[in-house]
Design an enzyme around this catalytic site. Sequence first.
Site, PDB file in Angstrom:
ATOM      1  N   ASP A 168      30.261  10.145  22.496  1.00  0.00           N
ATOM      2  CA  ASP A 168      30.650  11.536  22.312  1.00  0.00           C
ATOM      3  C   ASP A 168      31.903  11.829  23.127  1.00  0.00           C
ATOM      4  O   ASP A 168      32.722  10.933  23.343  1.00  0.00           O
ATOM      5  CB  ASP A 168      29.485  12.454  22.716  1.00  0.00           C
ATOM      6  CG  ASP A 168      29.417  13.706  21.860  1.00  0.00           C
ATOM      7  OD1 ASP A 168      30.308  14.565  22.005  1.00  0.00           O
ATOM      8  OD2 ASP A 168      28.482  13.834  21.056  1.00  0.00           O
ATOM      9  N   HIS A 205      31.468  19.079  23.839  1.00  0.00           N
ATOM     10  CA  HIS A 205      30.414  18.670  22.907  1.00  0.00           C
ATOM     11  C   HIS A 205      29.414  17.709  23.533  1.00  0.00           C
ATOM     12  O   HIS A 205      28.201  17.877  23.385  1.00  0.00           O
ATOM     13  CB  HIS A 205      31.064  18.027  21.679  1.00  0.00           C
ATOM     14  CG  HIS A 205      30.123  17.737  20.557  1.00  0.00           C
ATOM     15  ND1 HIS A 205      29.427  16.562  20.455  1.00  0.00           N
ATOM     16  CD2 HIS A 205      29.769  18.467  19.468  1.00  0.00           C
ATOM     17  CE1 HIS A 205      28.680  16.573  19.358  1.00  0.00           C
ATOM     18  NE2 HIS A 205      28.871  17.720  18.739  1.00  0.00           N
ATOM     19  N   SER A 403      24.458  18.152  14.710  1.00  0.00           N
ATOM     20  CA  SER A 403      24.618  17.457  15.992  1.00  0.00           C
ATOM     21  C   SER A 403      23.438  17.758  16.902  1.00  0.00           C
ATOM     22  O   SER A 403      22.840  16.862  17.504  1.00  0.00           O
ATOM     23  CB  SER A 403      25.891  17.916  16.700  1.00  0.00           C
ATOM     24  OG  SER A 403      27.016  17.228  16.277  1.00  0.00           O
TER      25      SER A 403
END
Length: 592
Positions: A168, A205, A403
Amino acid sequence: MSSNLQGPSPVAPSYGVTWGGVPLHARRAMTVAVATIVAAGLTGPATASAAALTSSADQVPVIVRELAGSGNAPEQAVSAFGGSVGRQLEILGGFTAEIPADRLDALRAVAGVQSVTEDAGLALSSTDVESQATQAGSLYTIANEVTGASAMWDAGYTGKGVDVAVIDSGVVPVDGFTTPGKVVYGPDLTLEVNGPAKNLDTYGHGTHMAGIIAGRDSAAGASVTGDSSNFVGMAPDSRIVSIKVADAKGQTDVSQAIAAIDWVVQNRNANGMNIRVLNMSFGTDGVQDYLLDPLAYAAEQAWHKGIVVVVAVGNEGFGTGKVNNPAYDPYLIAVGSSTSNGTAAADDDVVSAFSNDGDGTRNPDLVAPGDRVVSLRSPGSYLDTNYPAARIGERFFRGSGTSQAAAVVSGAAALLIQQRPGITPDEVKALLTGTAQPIPAATPAQQGSGLLDLASAKDTPTPAGAKQTFAVSTGVGSLELARGSVHVSVNGKVVKGEVDVRGRAFNASAWAAGLRDGGNWKGLTWSGLTWSGLTWSGLTWSGLTWSGVQWNGLTWSGLTWSGLTWSGLTWSGLTWSGLTWSGLTWSGSDWA
């Protein structure tokens, strides 16, 4: 690749970013219980004079929660008692009000009123954590009331001893990740590695995903069930292995994504690690057959090597008729998102409108909560800075996307693996899908087997011998086709064709054999490419220090993370914990 981070999309207003040009949030109104019952002791509020009901006592702020079917009787009662109604709190099923202090008990006795609580700062955007118990989308609600994770905790399974690799945008050491050894940092494959942002999440994120999977406040006690005062993720005692592939611009290419997966596979048991789960909240819209696709092959090889690979299906929404690459590889666990409609009960859940559906053959395998999920915030990151309305107090951020749903399932897998250390990836998948609860209003193409249910999985025997028999990917197809429609631009040059992100010719056959045999990563090189400039010096892994290992100034661009485009984002003058990452650019990179 242009890979899509499958969320987070801030809700309130939602991450709001469009990775791949498609909004991720698809905000849905919370279901609110409305009242119809009149005040207790009255045939109706109008039957008694206002003077008899009102008081001269000081007004106090309260939160009034209503029972289903109570209409506007509670609001009428507040007015009758000399108070005033404030704003509606949809997420709580109630409203704020001010009422004379000596009328609190009378209001509590009104038919249709569930509770009256003095408002001591316990608002939806509170800076403390006590509101977790009443926030739809909080990990408290998801773990204790929706997925059944707390049933696993009560049985002694918290993910301890299981490492979850997260490819990520990095992880920042905010509370939830401050326990020594809680996060192991693998290679930072971005230009930020040479500055103060090394390994840190400058996009916002990765920290959010890792928090959902395994966050655990340092103040949390030994027993975390029912703890609404501390942040606790799905598998709170698992360890995160963070492989940073996206920088502040949120860009990466398929060639870098497969290098990261390759590293996870080759190092899954290195230096005390026990990587049993790989979370990939990204994908591309490539349509190349999974039997040939290099990205699908890399993910599938991780699966065959004993790693449960959890992938988000994408956020392009119903009607897509296709889950993203690599979720379309049938071996993997493809996860869609469910929406709770503001309640903890699953009987009113629906599949989120933004969640990709399948084609009837390759569908999502199951769904998990992914709408309006509250997790850890990366202060000063791109998303945090540009979507302040999605912040929940000082520590948290609310986002929506497949996600988040994938991260929930990754945590669930870690719990089951601790409970059953010898379980295989195929058996984990069979157990999760076999115990999922179907959502009545959803089709199999939208929900797969249904909603994650760990309370049921906990007591269900391992489906011993479960084995998937799909055709096995070869990985010898086109790197360009794996990218789908989005391409990275480096120094004005589009990365396109059968070349990696540095312009080197990509030999799919040689790379595929190296991944299968564990030979692509050799010291400082990956598939013959020397990675210089990035360093691991001083990194401690389970008490072992890796020093002097260099990875090289590799840059990442172009992955669409679940329909959201990460291109064209810039950082300037932003700081995190005193570290400045201003002017981070791609210029000056050495591209062959």
